[in-house]
Write an enzyme that holds these catalytic residues in place. Structure first.
Site, mmCIF file in Angstrom:
data_model
loop_
_atom_site.group_PDB
_atom_site.id
_atom_site.type_symbol
_atom_site.label_atom_id
_atom_site.label_comp_id
_atom_site.label_asym_id
_atom_site.label_seq_id
_atom_site.Cartn_x
_atom_site.Cartn_y
_atom_site.Cartn_z
ATOM 1 C CE LYS A 46 -45.922 39.072 12.532
ATOM 2 N NZ LYS A 46 -45.783 40.066 11.708
ATOM 3 C CB SER A 271 -37.280 37.745 14.440
ATOM 4 O OG SER A 271 -37.433 37.467 16.257
#
Length: 330
Positions: A46, A271
């Protein structure tokens, strides 16, 4: 003067993350690789979207230093990235985050100086059809003071897509010498899969772009199951780039965390483990397979302890012993 050099150096460290071979999945016809996005300065994939969204808003005159406040809904990584990068560039940040985000994630945000609003929802929360509580709250706050607040809205902002189309995709193409045949990643906003996928398809239309989807009521921070959560606008614009989907359960994802650590000496996030599980179960007869490991496992010690994956002592040792553990900017 020294601090300015340090700040510019931190921003310049976004991107160019390593691609490492997963020895545990290798066979005679197929090689498997992990793109380790935890090497970004604020620890995740991100960082790329955060930097591109801030720079885009600056170029369009939306963000004004000493005046604008950035507010964003996030399950953690985008908030950390925005907080770190925005602080360097001179902006305040407020974060709306699900209360079930890991305590480590929330503490990092507090340490970075973020003002946080916690929403009492699950990791794919709703207040209406496909509308997440965290998104709704951030939108409401931003709308109440448009002269002060700016919400990048990673779920619809094309700068999120562009960060991966112009940087991550070309990096993977170059690192595999154009030999990549299959690409795997989870989907949250859709920026990663559509940005990288679009670029790779332009280089070679035969590359398979594979989305990883968690189970209903999942525990994978940052991901979405599209049966219980609406497809973000950013994803909808280019969803045709995805060739196939692989479903992954909570048990499958958390069940390979130890396997990856023991076999590849990597301490990974839930994840990243979920992507690994999808790569492992998907049938590839031959080729070069790349998966996005969005971050490492350092923020998830409490979750791994809760699920009996690591004791506190084992986790601390894993942090010390794991290879490819990057130096973070916080």
């Amino acid at each position: 003067m020294a601090s300015v050099v340090y700040k510019q150096d931190t921003i310049s460290r976004v991107g160019n993350t390593p691609l490492v071979q997963l020895e545990s999945l290798q066979n005679s016809t197929t090689s498997y690789w992990a793109k380790l996005e935890g090497h970004n300065p604020f620890g995740s994939v991100k960082d790329r979207a955060a930097l591109y969204m801030i720079r885009d808003a600056e170029e369009r005159g939306i963000l004004k230093k000493n005046k604008s406040v950035i507010i964003e809904p996030t399950s953690g990584n985008t908030g950390i990235a925005l907080m770190g990068i925005a602080r360097i560039l001179g902006y305040k940040v407020e974060i709306v985050i699900p209360e079930k985000a890991s305590e480590e994630t929330k503490q990092i945000l507090r340490n970075l100086g973020a003002k946080m609003y916690e929403t009492s929802d699950d990791l794919c929360p709703k207040v209406g059809v496909g509308t997440e509580q965290s998104i709704a709250l951030a939108t409401s706050i931003a709308a109440s003071r448009p002269d002060t607040y700016y919400s990048p809205n990673q779920y619809s902002n094309d700068a999120n897509f562009k960060g991966h189309y112009t940087a991550t995709g070309p990096e993977i193409w170059k690192q595999t010498q154009g030999k990549i045949t299959h690409f795997f990643t989870g989907v949250g906003t859709g920026g990663t899969i559509t940005g990288i996928g679009t670029y790779l398809k332009e280089k070679n239309p035969d590359i398979r772009i594979i989305g990883c989807q968690p189970q209903l009521n999942h525990l994978i921070q940052g991901w979405r199951n599209f049966e219980e959560s609406a497809k973000p606008d950013l994803f909808l614009r280019r969803e045709g780039v995805v060739d196939d989907w692989v479903d992954v359960t909570n048990d499958e994802a958390f069940g390979v965390v130890q396997e990856i650590y023991k076999s590849d000496n990597l301490l990974v996030s839930p994840s990243s483990a979920a992507v690994y599980a999808c790569m492992k179960k998907y049938d590839v007869s031959s080729g070069v397979v790349v998966g996005i490991f969005a971050d490492d496992g350092r923020k998830f010690g409490s979750i791994y302890k809760e699920r009996d994956i690591f004791t506190e002592k084992q986790f601390q040792q894993a942090v010390l012993d794991s290879s490819h553990m990057s130096k973070l900017a916080y």
